[in-house]
Design a protein around this motif. Structure first.
Motif, PDB file in Angstrom:
ATOM      1  N   ALA A   5     -72.222   2.908  54.242  1.00 49.48           N
ATOM      2  CA  ALA A   5     -72.999   4.515  54.405  1.00 49.48           C
ATOM      3  C   ALA A   5     -73.013   4.989  56.243  1.00 49.48           C
ATOM      4  O   ALA A   5     -72.969   3.986  57.135  1.00 49.48           O
ATOM      5  CB  ALA A   5     -74.527   4.580  54.319  1.00 49.48           C
ATOM      6  N   LEU A   6     -73.305   6.162  57.268  1.00 54.86           N
ATOM      7  CA  LEU A   6     -72.906   6.184  57.932  1.00 54.86           C
ATOM      8  C   LEU A   6     -74.071   5.537  59.139  1.00 54.86           C
ATOM      9  O   LEU A   6     -73.746   5.024  59.915  1.00 54.86           O
ATOM     10  CB  LEU A   6     -72.513   7.789  58.210  1.00 54.86           C
ATOM     11  CG  LEU A   6     -71.751   8.638  58.244  1.00 54.86           C
ATOM     12  CD1 LEU A   6     -71.736  10.069  58.141  1.00 54.86           C
ATOM     13  CD2 LEU A   6     -70.671   8.154  58.893  1.00 54.86           C
ATOM     14  N   SER A   7     -74.978   5.502  58.175  1.00 61.25           N
ATOM     15  CA  SER A   7     -76.223   5.126  58.650  1.00 61.25           C
ATOM     16  C   SER A   7     -76.317   3.441  59.055  1.00 61.25           C
ATOM     17  O   SER A   7     -76.138   3.114  60.179  1.00 61.25           O
ATOM     18  CB  SER A   7     -77.771   5.276  57.899  1.00 61.25           C
ATOM     19  OG  SER A   7     -77.511   4.457  56.432  1.00 61.25           O
ATOM     20  N   ALA A   8     -75.256   2.662  58.037  1.00 60.47           N
ATOM     21  CA  ALA A   8     -75.408   1.492  58.501  1.00 60.47           C
ATOM     22  C   ALA A   8     -73.557   1.038  59.441  1.00 60.47           C
ATOM     23  O   ALA A   8     -74.058   0.692  60.620  1.00 60.47           O
ATOM     24  CB  ALA A   8     -74.391   0.905  56.979  1.00 60.47           C
ATOM     25  N   GLU A  15     -75.169   1.987  62.898  1.00 61.86           N
ATOM     26  CA  GLU A  15     -75.984   0.536  63.288  1.00 61.86           C
ATOM     27  C   GLU A  15     -74.537  -0.880  63.836  1.00 61.86           C
ATOM     28  O   GLU A  15     -74.932  -1.669  64.074  1.00 61.86           O
ATOM     29  CB  GLU A  15     -76.775  -0.405  62.111  1.00 61.86           C
ATOM     30  CG  GLU A  15     -77.868   0.453  62.054  1.00 61.86           C
ATOM     31  CD  GLU A  15     -79.164   0.575  63.249  1.00 61.86           C
ATOM     32  OE1 GLU A  15     -79.629  -0.583  63.684  1.00 61.86           O
ATOM     33  OE2 GLU A  15     -79.655   1.992  62.896  1.00 61.86           O
ATOM     34  N   ARG A  16     -74.003  -0.768  62.627  1.00 63.13           N
ATOM     35  CA  ARG A  16     -72.859  -1.945  63.315  1.00 63.13           C
ATOM     36  C   ARG A  16     -72.035  -1.677  64.637  1.00 63.13           C
ATOM     37  O   ARG A  16     -72.047  -2.886  65.476  1.00 63.13           O
ATOM     38  CB  ARG A  16     -71.541  -1.917  61.862  1.00 63.13           C
ATOM     39  CG  ARG A  16     -70.736  -2.402  62.451  1.00 63.13           C
ATOM     40  CD  ARG A  16     -70.407  -4.040  62.261  1.00 63.13           C
ATOM     41  NE  ARG A  16     -68.942  -4.796  62.452  1.00 63.13           N
ATOM     42  CZ  ARG A  16     -68.842  -5.654  63.528  1.00 63.13           C
ATOM     43  NH1 ARG A  16     -70.462  -6.359  63.246  1.00 63.13           N
ATOM     44  NH2 ARG A  16     -67.898  -6.391  62.699  1.00 63.13           N
ATOM     45  N   LEU A  17     -71.823   0.255  65.428  1.00 60.02           N
ATOM     46  CA  LEU A  17     -71.561   0.264  66.090  1.00 60.02           C
ATOM     47  C   LEU A  17     -73.034  -0.642  67.228  1.00 60.02           C
ATOM     48  O   LEU A  17     -72.717  -0.856  68.556  1.00 60.02           O
ATOM     49  CB  LEU A  17     -71.572   1.513  66.428  1.00 60.02           C
ATOM     50  CG  LEU A  17     -70.070   1.761  65.674  1.00 60.02           C
ATOM     51  CD1 LEU A  17     -69.877   3.030  65.754  1.00 60.02           C
ATOM     52  CD2 LEU A  17     -68.685   1.578  65.604  1.00 60.02           C
ATOM     53  N   ILE A  18     -73.730  -0.231  67.227  1.00 58.14           N
ATOM     54  CA  ILE A  18     -74.552  -0.496  68.472  1.00 58.14           C
ATOM     55  C   ILE A  18     -74.645  -2.160  68.405  1.00 58.14           C
ATOM     56  O   ILE A  18     -74.857  -3.050  69.524  1.00 58.14           O
ATOM     57  CB  ILE A  18     -76.574  -0.186  67.733  1.00 58.14           C
ATOM     58  CG1 ILE A  18     -75.975   1.500  67.697  1.00 58.14           C
ATOM     59  CG2 ILE A  18     -77.624  -0.917  68.475  1.00 58.14           C
ATOM     60  CD1 ILE A  18     -77.511   2.069  66.707  1.00 58.14           C
ATOM     61  N   ILE A  71     -76.466   7.718  68.698  1.00 55.80           N
ATOM     62  CA  ILE A  71     -75.396   7.205  67.776  1.00 55.80           C
ATOM     63  C   ILE A  71     -76.369   7.683  66.496  1.00 55.80           C
ATOM     64  O   ILE A  71     -76.137   7.348  65.109  1.00 55.80           O
ATOM     65  CB  ILE A  71     -75.229   5.719  67.595  1.00 55.80           C
ATOM     66  CG1 ILE A  71     -74.432   5.309  69.110  1.00 55.80           C
ATOM     67  CG2 ILE A  71     -74.571   4.792  66.430  1.00 55.80           C
ATOM     68  CD1 ILE A  71     -72.868   5.929  68.723  1.00 55.80           C
ATOM     69  N   ARG A  72     -77.713   6.826  65.905  1.00 53.44           N
ATOM     70  CA  ARG A  72     -78.781   6.835  64.961  1.00 53.44           C
ATOM     71  C   ARG A  72     -78.466   8.060  64.545  1.00 53.44           C
ATOM     72  O   ARG A  72     -78.868   8.545  63.403  1.00 53.44           O
ATOM     73  CB  ARG A  72     -79.584   6.169  65.409  1.00 53.44           C
ATOM     74  CG  ARG A  72     -79.536   5.405  65.103  1.00 53.44           C
ATOM     75  CD  ARG A  72     -81.232   3.833  65.454  1.00 53.44           C
ATOM     76  NE  ARG A  72     -80.893   2.626  65.524  1.00 53.44           N
ATOM     77  CZ  ARG A  72     -81.368   1.631  66.923  1.00 53.44           C
ATOM     78  NH1 ARG A  72     -81.503   2.495  67.794  1.00 53.44           N
ATOM     79  NH2 ARG A  72     -81.207   0.638  66.546  1.00 53.44           N
ATOM     80  N   THR A  73     -78.963   8.923  65.320  1.00 51.92           N
ATOM     81  CA  THR A  73     -78.893  10.422  65.430  1.00 51.92           C
ATOM     82  C   THR A  73     -77.948  10.855  64.759  1.00 51.92           C
ATOM     83  O   THR A  73     -77.973  12.684  63.958  1.00 51.92           O
ATOM     84  CB  THR A  73     -79.681  11.328  66.173  1.00 51.92           C
ATOM     85  OG1 THR A  73     -80.848  10.743  66.801  1.00 51.92           O
ATOM     86  CG2 THR A  73     -80.650  12.734  65.952  1.00 51.92           C
ATOM     87  N   GLY A  86     -68.286   9.269  52.424  1.00 45.36           N
ATOM     88  CA  GLY A  86     -67.055   8.733  52.275  1.00 45.36           C
ATOM     89  C   GLY A  86     -66.821   8.706  53.582  1.00 45.36           C
ATOM     90  O   GLY A  86     -65.452   8.021  53.879  1.00 45.36           O
ATOM     91  N   ALA A  87     -67.187   9.039  55.134  1.00 47.67           N
ATOM     92  CA  ALA A  87     -66.317   9.590  56.135  1.00 47.67           C
ATOM     93  C   ALA A  87     -66.760   7.811  56.958  1.00 47.67           C
ATOM     94  O   ALA A  87     -67.790   7.567  57.186  1.00 47.67           O
ATOM     95  CB  ALA A  87     -66.456  10.674  56.713  1.00 47.67           C
ATOM     96  N   LEU A  88     -65.955   7.953  57.996  1.00 50.92           N
ATOM     97  CA  LEU A  88     -65.649   6.514  58.999  1.00 50.92           C
ATOM     98  C   LEU A  88     -66.594   7.671  60.310  1.00 50.92           C
ATOM     99  O   LEU A  88     -65.827   8.968  60.910  1.00 50.92           O
ATOM    100  CB  LEU A  88     -64.286   6.586  59.347  1.00 50.92           C
ATOM    101  CG  LEU A  88     -64.168   5.180  60.626  1.00 50.92           C
ATOM    102  CD1 LEU A  88     -64.962   4.085  60.099  1.00 50.92           C
ATOM    103  CD2 LEU A  88     -62.706   5.509  60.884  1.00 50.92           C
ATOM    104  N   LEU A  89     -67.242   6.885  60.699  1.00 52.25           N
ATOM    105  CA  LEU A  89     -67.355   7.565  62.067  1.00 52.25           C
ATOM    106  C   LEU A  89     -67.014   6.754  63.382  1.00 52.25           C
ATOM    107  O   LEU A  89     -67.279   5.548  63.404  1.00 52.25           O
ATOM    108  CB  LEU A  89     -69.443   7.130  62.078  1.00 52.25           C
ATOM    109  CG  LEU A  89     -69.724   6.999  63.994  1.00 52.25           C
ATOM    110  CD1 LEU A  89     -70.189   8.284  63.978  1.00 52.25           C
ATOM    111  CD2 LEU A  89     -71.342   6.516  63.421  1.00 52.25           C
ATOM    112  N   ALA A  90     -66.458   7.578  63.880  1.00 52.15           N
ATOM    113  CA  ALA A  90     -65.645   7.463  65.411  1.00 52.15           C
ATOM    114  C   ALA A  90     -65.784   8.518  66.376  1.00 52.15           C
ATOM    115  O   ALA A  90     -67.272   8.743  66.464  1.00 52.15           O
ATOM    116  CB  ALA A  90     -64.300   7.624  64.805  1.00 52.15           C
TER     117      ALA A  90
END
Length: 222
Positions: free
Chosen positions: A17-20, A23-26, A41-43, A56-60
């Motif tokens: 999930a995007l929230s996870a 947190e991984r990026l942080i 990032i979280r917002t 199903g999207a990737l946060l970049a």
């Protein structure tokens, strides 16, 4: 280099999930590399994840904020950090080519596919095929973000190129190198200590490799 032909039927599990992902990026400190706060990032992840568009999207993070040279060492496999090959000191000069990234520090990448079915194709052969499928190739930093969030996207004999990034030479033509992400065999200048480590390297535009697909997306949204 591996000689086994990739199995195009391989299916990866869904991205976190995007929230996870946020947190991984942080956790990795990517927000600091990008000059962003953890809250930013979280917002972004919370707003994007609230709608169907985020499924199903990737946060970049835009490569202008977090270049490949800074992201590659954050990759891990078998406890070993990722690295950029020594003969690619200009890795951050490989810019998006024939595609537009959202004009935002953070954006989503949709419908990612590793392109296993194009293994043993050259970039010159793969690009028009992707275009015909209404897909665009990933840029290098998107590929690194993908493996940061989903390490199993990088497998022995099932790795990928990111031909959305190209280096334009002063005369206007393109450098024949094209970026790829794969797993080091620990040979040559990589060093034995880097065997099985994630590796950012390059291949020639007209060469084929049985173990490299062509990662692509159905679209990006800021």
């Amino acid at each position: 280099m591996p000689e086994t032909t990739p199995d195009p039927s391989t299916v990866l599990t869904a991205l976190p999930a995007l929230s996870a992902q946020a947190e991984r990026l942080i956790e990795l400190g990517v927000h600091e590399i990008a000059g962003l706060s953890a809250d930013e990032i979280r917002t972004f992840a919370a707003r994007a994840g609230a709608g169907a568009d985020g499924q199903g999207a990737l946060l970049a993070v835009h490569p202008d904020r977090a270049p490949a040279s800074a992201l590659a060492p954050l990759l891990r496999r078998d406890g070993k950090p990722g690295f950029v090959v020594v003969d690619m000191p200009d890795v951050d000069e490989f810019a998006p080519c024939a595609l537009e990234l959202p004009d935002a520090p953070l954006y989503l990448v949709h419908g990612i596919d590793r392109g296993d079915h194009m293994a043993n194709w050259s970039p010159d052969e793969a690009l028009p095929a992707l275009t015909k499928e209404d897909r665009t190739p990933l840029v290098l930093t998107e590929g690194i973000h993908w493996v940061l969030q989903q390490p199993e996207a990088l497998e022995r004999n099932l790795c990928f190129m990111t031909i959305g990034s190209r280096l334009r030479k002063p005369n206007g033509s393109f450098d024949a190198r094209t970026p790829a992400i794969w797993i080091s065999n620990g040979t040559g200048r990589d060093g034995r200590e880097r065997r099985n480590a994630p590796k950012v390297g390059w291949c020639w535009w007209n060469n084929r490799h049985t173990w490299l697909g062509f990662a692509s997306t159905t679209g990006r949204r800021g």
